[in-house]
Enzyme design. Structure first.
Site, PDB file in Angstrom:
ATOM      1  N   GLY A 517      62.343  29.317  40.854  1.00  0.00           N
ATOM      2  CA  GLY A 517      62.593  27.905  40.619  1.00  0.00           C
ATOM      3  C   GLY A 517      62.003  27.501  39.290  1.00  0.00           C
ATOM      4  O   GLY A 517      61.590  28.337  38.474  1.00  0.00           O
ATOM      5  N   GLY A 519      59.430  24.442  37.582  1.00  0.00           N
ATOM      6  CA  GLY A 519      58.556  23.293  37.749  1.00  0.00           C
ATOM      7  C   GLY A 519      58.458  22.488  36.476  1.00  0.00           C
ATOM      8  O   GLY A 519      59.175  22.735  35.498  1.00  0.00           O
ATOM      9  N   GLY A 520      57.556  21.515  36.491  1.00  0.00           N
ATOM     10  CA  GLY A 520      57.424  20.630  35.352  1.00  0.00           C
ATOM     11  C   GLY A 520      56.929  21.346  34.105  1.00  0.00           C
ATOM     12  O   GLY A 520      57.087  20.852  32.993  1.00  0.00           O
ATOM     13  N   PHE A 521      56.340  22.538  34.262  1.00  0.00           N
ATOM     14  CA  PHE A 521      55.776  23.232  33.099  1.00  0.00           C
ATOM     15  C   PHE A 521      56.495  24.542  32.802  1.00  0.00           C
ATOM     16  O   PHE A 521      56.071  25.278  31.931  1.00  0.00           O
ATOM     17  CB  PHE A 521      54.288  23.496  33.334  1.00  0.00           C
ATOM     18  CG  PHE A 521      53.485  22.241  33.300  1.00  0.00           C
ATOM     19  CD1 PHE A 521      53.408  21.434  34.427  1.00  0.00           C
ATOM     20  CD2 PHE A 521      52.849  21.841  32.152  1.00  0.00           C
ATOM     21  CE1 PHE A 521      52.682  20.262  34.397  1.00  0.00           C
ATOM     22  CE2 PHE A 521      52.125  20.674  32.114  1.00  0.00           C
ATOM     23  CZ  PHE A 521      52.039  19.874  33.238  1.00  0.00           C
ATOM     24  N   GLY A 522      57.570  24.834  33.505  1.00  0.00           N
ATOM     25  CA  GLY A 522      58.323  26.028  33.183  1.00  0.00           C
ATOM     26  C   GLY A 522      58.803  26.762  34.413  1.00  0.00           C
ATOM     27  O   GLY A 522      58.495  26.388  35.546  1.00  0.00           O
ATOM     28  N   VAL A 524      59.372  29.834  37.264  1.00  0.00           N
ATOM     29  CA  VAL A 524      58.483  30.684  38.057  1.00  0.00           C
ATOM     30  C   VAL A 524      59.284  31.883  38.549  1.00  0.00           C
ATOM     31  O   VAL A 524      60.410  31.742  39.017  1.00  0.00           O
ATOM     32  CB  VAL A 524      57.909  29.912  39.253  1.00  0.00           C
ATOM     33  CG1 VAL A 524      56.929  30.782  40.030  1.00  0.00           C
ATOM     34  CG2 VAL A 524      57.213  28.658  38.775  1.00  0.00           C
ATOM     35  N   ASP A 635      42.248  16.838  45.655  1.00  0.00           N
ATOM     36  CA  ASP A 635      43.711  16.740  45.733  1.00  0.00           C
ATOM     37  C   ASP A 635      44.253  17.572  46.888  1.00  0.00           C
ATOM     38  O   ASP A 635      45.234  18.287  46.758  1.00  0.00           O
ATOM     39  CB  ASP A 635      44.351  17.170  44.420  1.00  0.00           C
ATOM     40  CG  ASP A 635      45.781  16.643  44.272  1.00  0.00           C
ATOM     41  OD1 ASP A 635      46.111  15.658  44.961  1.00  0.00           O
ATOM     42  OD2 ASP A 635      46.555  17.206  43.491  1.00  0.00           O
TER      43      ASP A 635
END
Length: 828
Positions: A517, A519-522, A524, A635
């Site tokens: 997939g 994500g927001g940073f690249g 995977v 978190d």
């Protein structure tokens, strides 16, 4: 036989009167057809041929008024269509008849007509109730059979508050017929209420929910598979969706994958749009989907060029290249003023470009233009040629068709999955900026403890060329500052480094087959080191950036912490321009992928869920008490709990964690980080955090795992509020067991479940001193016969249940002087 024998001796006149009276009180008039001269009286019913549906007179709750309606036989108190919704009958002497010209007529106790369907102009009309709950008027043959062909009139063309499978929702452009649905005024009054859902034909057609004359929720345009604003619908395999656009009609329709499934879509009197299915085992309606589900579903919460993300705090940010129109209101978390450009477009010199906003609900399309004959490249060129164009996107999710906006972009929100790419036009000067907004991504099948700070692998000086795996001491890496600076000098934490060739071989040169997939940073990728070691590789995109604090925090903590319920970072690869983190591979994804998915949730039986709860508790206890460093996670949430092949939980994402000294009990920060819905009240409001902040987050997780519902974004008709408030209400009324996810009710241990619910409620108590420590939690979970104290009311109770109270709460929160931020990446 004796009865008939006695009746046989009755006088003929008396027998005739007996038959008349018996006929008058019969619950049915003999089938599914109504003919002229044979009215349907109050107390009688039409029953469809398959005995699936019924039509007759009914009274809503708390009123004696009478209406003609249709209902499913399995649930006679659920009315799916009402004829005389604005004209009730006050007594039980009304009737429904069909006139010789095919007009349906309802008369009251005085034989006065109060409702009619209008003339159909038929010679031999009959009305028939079908098994799909459609009541039709057609021409009858001489033998009494129905003439095939189109209906002269049908109830499905005049829906009330419910859309049933097979019904058209939308427009007949030839006749001008508009089929929309409107809520009841109240549970006791089926008259049209304030909420109407209709299909807007302007621009690219989209469904809109109105509250009176104001837009409440915008479902978004059709993207070839579903509506842009309901990504969740594709996760469920029960419904078949269809959308038709041609010269004659524009309509939406849905069906179920099996005729045995009874379903309905309704706009209820509170303004919730719900998809429901009937559960035969429990004899009840189950809510499949409910919208609006969070603040970002309400129309244009962040104004023009603003982006709404319910997982961020505050929820509103500006698109890249834009800034708040009213910084003062923005600081107070009032984002409806929206954003304005930093730099005006320069169409004449052709220097404008585009920034891609991923996973979006497309902006309001009512003033857009659509060309379904061209592709994305042509769409981009068309937008550049039009100096008024502000953005473009594919009309279909497969990349075909073109939507162009020439006005302000409003009502944009982002999803963790299922959204669409939106290409926003920017001036050249703004193309190199980092977007003001970031949004979460959940990447299936991997462990990414925290991808925060990946880009800074190069800036902190650890980019080296390697032909074999090596190790570097972080103590030798220079950096300007760190919030945990007491641990940076003279300390050696080994960080394994992999060379690029090893990673290329492991991932088959980053093949598309291995891509898990993005994500927001690249992207995977899944990989294999040797023959046994499965890995997950997060490959940073060149445009991503993060802070040094978060990255160093992650690396130091993961290097120092070792526990079976904590995520394991295997190393990194930094070579040339490549920046990658390598984690152990998690084949069962993250916890939220199971407990919030109706289909996958059944795979987690009670014992598995209880083991997950215990595992998280053990991992958190290790962080708080047993590790060499005393860690506050800050978190803890379902998407940060990852599951290995045996469904063992592992806590991930330490980019926001804090190290406590032994003499520290609580700290205060001006930078509140975390995820709304899991943050404790004292932390979200005042910036005060401690081990009890993690305990609160753990309590939320416990209740989510048991119920299968999110603390935020749920809609519970019996109780308005979030999951904590709902659980508290059930517990206080002695109905705690009703919280349990229905999909696991057959496998559950009632003692363990009630004990776990009580532990969860103890953890989410409003006052930190009332919450137990994690060592006490572990004992309470393992001691099923322990006598636990009664919980006090939870934090954030009662909570918002509408857009009005949402706004009010936002303003209350804004009184804090703390700077709020949020975990912005949830790579998996």
């Amino acid at each position: 036989m004796e009865l008939f024998g006695k009746m046989g001796s009755l006088p003929a006149t008396l027998l005739f009167l007996f038959l008349i009276v018996s006929s008058h009180f019969s619950p049915s008039i003999g089938g599914d057809i109504l003919t002229p001269g044979q009215p349907l009286s109050d107390g009688q019913e039409l029953i469809s041929a398959g005995e699936r549906c019924a039509l007759g007179f009914f009274s809503p709750v708390n009123t004696s008024n009478r209406y003609v309606g249709i209902w499913y036989k399995v649930s006679s108190d659920t009315i799916v269509w009402v004829a005389n919704r604005q004209h009730p009958i006050s007594e039980r002497n009304g009737s429904l008849s069909i006139a010789a010209n095919g007009t349906l007529i309802i008369t009251d106790q005085n034989s006065k007509p109060i409702w009619s369907s209008g003339s159909s102009g038929l010679a031999s009309p009959v009305a028939q109730l079908l098994d799909d709950a459609n009541f039709i008027v057609k021409e009858a043959k001489g033998d009494g059979n129905i003439v095939p062909g189109s209906f002269a009139w049908q109830s499905s063309d005049h829906p009330t508050d419910t859309l049933l499978p097979g019904m058209k929702f939308g427009w007949n452009l030839t006749s001008g017929l508009n089929r929309n649905i409107t809520s009841w005024a109240s549970p006791s009054d089926p008259a049209p209420g304030p909420y109407t859902m209709f299909l807007d034909l302007h621009g690219d057609p989209q469904i809109i929910l109105l509250e009176d004359s104001n837009q409440r929720w915008r479902v978004g345009p059709w993207n070839g598979q579903r509506f842009s604003g309901i990504p969740d619908i594709m996760r469920y395999k029960v419904f078949i969706l269809d959308f038709v656009i041609n010269n004659d009609e524009v309509f939406y329709m849905y069906n179920t994958t099996s005729m045995s499934i009874i379903a309905r879509l309704t706009v209820d009197y509170t303004g919730q749009v719900q998809r429901l299915v009937w559960l035969n085992d429990s004899q009840m309606w189950s809510v499949y989907l409910s919208e609006p589900k969070d603040i970002c579903d309400y129309v244009s919460q962040c104004g023009a060029y603003g982006v709404c993300n319910p997982d961020d705090s505050p929820v509103c940010t500006c698109l890249q290249g834009f800034k708040p129109r009213s910084p003062e209101n923005w600081d107070l978390r009032e984002g409806k003023d929206g954003c304005v450009r930093m730099t005006e477009l320069d169409c004449r010199n052709g220097t404008d470009g585009f920034v891609t906003i991923e996973e979006t609900k497309l902006p309001d399309t009512s003033r857009s233009t659509v060309d379904r004959s061209i592709g994305l490249d042509e769409c981009r060129a068309s937008c550049l040629r039009n100096c008024s164009c502000t953005a473009y996107a594919s009309a279909n999710i497969n990349g075909t068709g073109c939507i162009i906006w020439t006005t302000e972009l409003t009502d944009i929100r982002v999803y963790t999955f299922g959204g669409q790419d939106l290409y926003v036009r920017l001036a050249a000067a703004d193309l190199g900026l980092e977007s003001d907004h970031s949004h979460s991504r959940t990447i299936a099948g991997i462990v990414v403890g925290s991808v925060a700070g990946i880009l800074l692998l190069s800036s902190v000086g650890i980019c080296v060329w390697m032909k074999r795996r090596r190790t570097v001491s972080l103590g030798a890496i220079p950096f300007a500052s760190h919030r945990n600076n007491e641990y940076k000098d003279g300390k050696d934490w080994d960080l394994p480094l992999f060379d690029l060739g090893t990673i290329i071989a492991a991932t088959d040169n980053f093949s598309i087959e291995n891509k898990l997939g993005k994500g927001g940073f690249g992207p995977v990728y899944k990989g294999m080191l040797g023959e046994e070691q499965e890995i997950a590789v997060k490959r940073l995109s060149k445009t991503s950036t993060q802070g040094a604090d978060e990255f160093m925090n992650e690396v130091m903590l993961i290097a120092k912490l070792q526990h079976r319920n904590l995520v394991r970072l295997l190393g990194c690869c930094t070579q040339g321009e490549e920046r990658m983190l390598v984690y152990e591979y998690m084949p069962n994804k993250s916890l939220d992928a199971f407990i919030f998915d109706k289909d996958k949730g059944v795979l987690l039986d009670w014992q598995t869920r209880f083991n997950i709860i215990e595992g998280i508790a053990q991992g958190l206890l290790y962080l708080h008490r047993d590790s060499r460093l005393r860690i506050i996670h800050r978190d803890l949430k379902a998407s940060n709990i990852l599951l290995d092949k045996d469904m063992n939980p592992k806590i991930s994402d330490f980019g926001l964690a804090r190290i406590f000294r032994e003499d520290e009990t609580a700290l205060n920060t001006r930078r509140v980080v975390g995820t709304y819905g899991y943050m404790s009240p004292e932390y979200a409001m005042d910036g005060v955090f401690s081990v009890k902040s993690d305990v609160f987050s753990f309590g939320v997780l416990v209740l989510e795992i048991i119920s299968g519902k999110k603390n935020r974004g749920i809609s519970i008709s019996e109780y308005e509020g979030n999951l904590l408030a709902h659980a508290w209400s059930l517990w206080m009324h002695g109905n705690g067991f009703e919280l349990v996810d229905k999909s696991i009710s057959n496998s559950i241990s009632m003692v363990e479940a009630l004990n776990s619910i009580k532990v969860g409620l103890l953890c989410v108590q409003e006052c930190p001193k009332d919450r137990p420590t994690m060592s006490s939690v572990v004992l309470m979970l393992s001691s099923k016969n322990a006598s636990l104290t009664d919980p006090k009311h939870p934090g954030f109770f009662p909570t918002r249940a509408s857009s009005t109270t949402e706004s009010s709460k936002s303003k209350t929160n804004s009184a804090s002087i703390n700077e709020l931020s949020v975990t912005i990446v949830e790579g998996r």
